[in-house]
Enzyme design. Sequence first.
Site, PDB file in Angstrom:
ATOM      1  N   CYS A  88       0.666  -1.103  -0.074  1.00  0.00           N
ATOM      2  CA  CYS A  88      -0.110   0.093  -0.075  1.00  0.00           C
ATOM      3  C   CYS A  88       0.870   1.501   0.117  1.00  0.00           C
ATOM      4  O   CYS A  88       1.673   1.320   0.449  1.00  0.00           O
ATOM      5  CB  CYS A  88      -1.017   0.166   1.006  1.00  0.00           C
ATOM      6  SG  CYS A  88      -1.987   1.593   1.112  1.00  0.00           S
TER       7      CYS A  88
ATOM      8  N   CYS B 243       0.180   4.978   6.836  1.00  0.00           N
ATOM      9  CA  CYS B 243      -0.619   4.892   8.057  1.00  0.00           C
ATOM     10  C   CYS B 243       0.401   4.178   9.050  1.00  0.00           C
ATOM     11  O   CYS B 243       1.028   3.242   8.995  1.00  0.00           O
ATOM     12  CB  CYS B 243      -1.992   4.166   7.925  1.00  0.00           C
ATOM     13  SG  CYS B 243      -2.919   4.757   7.001  1.00  0.00           S
TER      14      CYS B 243
ATOM     15  N   CYS C  87       0.119   0.542  10.402  1.00  0.00           N
ATOM     16  CA  CYS C  87      -0.311  -0.521   9.461  1.00  0.00           C
ATOM     17  C   CYS C  87       0.995  -1.181   8.833  1.00  0.00           C
ATOM     18  O   CYS C  87       2.137  -0.742   8.198  1.00  0.00           O
ATOM     19  CB  CYS C  87      -1.181   0.085   8.138  1.00  0.00           C
ATOM     20  SG  CYS C  87      -1.576  -1.104   7.034  1.00  0.00           S
TER      21      CYS C  87
ATOM     22  N   CYS D  39     -16.257  -9.814   5.285  1.00  0.00           N
ATOM     23  CA  CYS D  39     -15.650  -8.531   4.949  1.00  0.00           C
ATOM     24  C   CYS D  39     -14.229  -8.848   4.041  1.00  0.00           C
ATOM     25  O   CYS D  39     -13.410  -9.593   4.658  1.00  0.00           O
ATOM     26  CB  CYS D  39     -15.500  -7.828   6.179  1.00  0.00           C
ATOM     27  SG  CYS D  39     -14.697  -6.045   5.798  1.00  0.00           S
TER      28      CYS D  39
ATOM     29  N   CYS E 149     -19.383  -7.174   3.348  1.00  0.00           N
ATOM     30  CA  CYS E 149     -18.821  -5.973   3.489  1.00  0.00           C
ATOM     31  C   CYS E 149     -17.531  -5.706   3.042  1.00  0.00           C
ATOM     32  O   CYS E 149     -16.715  -6.814   2.549  1.00  0.00           O
ATOM     33  CB  CYS E 149     -18.600  -6.013   5.347  1.00  0.00           C
ATOM     34  SG  CYS E 149     -17.459  -4.354   5.699  1.00  0.00           S
TER      35      CYS E 149
ATOM     36  N   CYS F 135     -19.650   0.934   8.113  1.00  0.00           N
ATOM     37  CA  CYS F 135     -18.864   0.309   9.131  1.00  0.00           C
ATOM     38  C   CYS F 135     -17.896   1.240   9.303  1.00  0.00           C
ATOM     39  O   CYS F 135     -17.133   1.304   8.545  1.00  0.00           O
ATOM     40  CB  CYS F 135     -18.532  -1.105   8.866  1.00  0.00           C
ATOM     41  SG  CYS F 135     -17.401  -1.778  10.197  1.00  0.00           S
TER      42      CYS F 135
ATOM     43  N   ARG G 199     -18.162  -3.433  17.397  1.00  0.00           N
ATOM     44  CA  ARG G 199     -17.321  -4.557  17.229  1.00  0.00           C
ATOM     45  C   ARG G 199     -16.118  -4.649  18.090  1.00  0.00           C
ATOM     46  O   ARG G 199     -15.186  -3.498  18.024  1.00  0.00           O
ATOM     47  CB  ARG G 199     -17.050  -4.725  15.719  1.00  0.00           C
ATOM     48  CG  ARG G 199     -16.127  -5.930  15.572  1.00  0.00           C
ATOM     49  CD  ARG G 199     -15.938  -6.366  13.960  1.00  0.00           C
ATOM     50  NE  ARG G 199     -17.236  -6.519  13.403  1.00  0.00           N
ATOM     51  CZ  ARG G 199     -17.749  -5.991  12.112  1.00  0.00           C
ATOM     52  NH1 ARG G 199     -16.953  -5.118  11.629  1.00  0.00           N
ATOM     53  NH2 ARG G 199     -18.953  -6.271  11.852  1.00  0.00           N
TER      54      ARG G 199
END
Length: 343
Positions: A80, A84, A87, A124, A155, A215, A287
């Site tokens: 990616c 972040c 991550c 998901c 999702c 979500c 969640r």
Amino acid sequence: MSRPELETPHVTKTHSLVFQVPVAPETSIAAQTWPVEDVLALFDLPFNELIFRAQQAHRAHFDPTEVELATLLSIKTGGCEEDCGYCPQAARYDTGVVAKKLLSTEEVLEAARAARDSGATRFCMGAAWREPKDRDMEKIEEMVSKVKALGLETCATLGMLKNDQAQRLKNAGLDYYNHNLDTAPEFYNNVISTRQYSDRLDTLGRVREAGLKVCCGGIVGMGESRVQRAGLIVQLANLNPYPESVPINHLVQVEGTPLHGLAPLDPLEFVRTIAVARVTMPKARVRLSAGRRQMGEAVQAMCFLAGANSIFYGDKLLTTGNPDAVDDRALLAKLGLRAREVA
């Protein structure tokens, strides 16, 4: 502590920062106004009083013995371009995660069938992208459509979306789109620089306009203060409407990421965050997400008491570990909780 519904809410404020909040079509979840001072006051309540209020909110809208089981699969791992700080899939960090191509539809269906057969009701699909390319959309739409045909709620979390992409996912049968705010706006730049807070809100607006359920949650334990944790809840609870599903993640520190080595968040502070989310967003499924493997059974039990009624189920969350399904089943049985069934 009741709050009047806003007739025409346009902004959410935390301290001196003001962000546009997407205005949504008709929904069964009403927006309320929560000033940061009121949310912080909830955090500051005596622990037993906060848990009591969370239980009241939870029981008013849900069966307190029911827990939703959701499974998360990485359909495109690593590489990616974002930065972040939490991550391990960011290409710029050396975390041992190997970049892989998009999975085949059959690989995704195999995982979805296994999830369904072990009791999950929501599936998901997550991709490590800044945003999906148009060339990927047709394949993702096929995945969504075929997973939906298995009888699962669907999702996806694919990064930022364009208007037409959100609509295409809706047309394919997607139920929920996950796009987390991660943290309070005033702490956001400490964690991420490649995407603005407004970018996240814009995507949420497009998701709502397409008629998808939202979500959206965040991550705690990234070095933020209690005031900043309250600021995250303010942003979520004041969305119009607030999300149907709110994942609260405890930072899983991965060696090689900038946030590795932080002092861990006190477990009771995490439980408080769950409880405040429940009080401020009483109709949402809250969640208990990343970080459960490090919590132990007692802290997880307190989170359920605080109003969590959904967990990620399966041995992996994208690239990080999660409790084994058999252990989760044993814990739910020990607590007298049962898995939600799709109506």
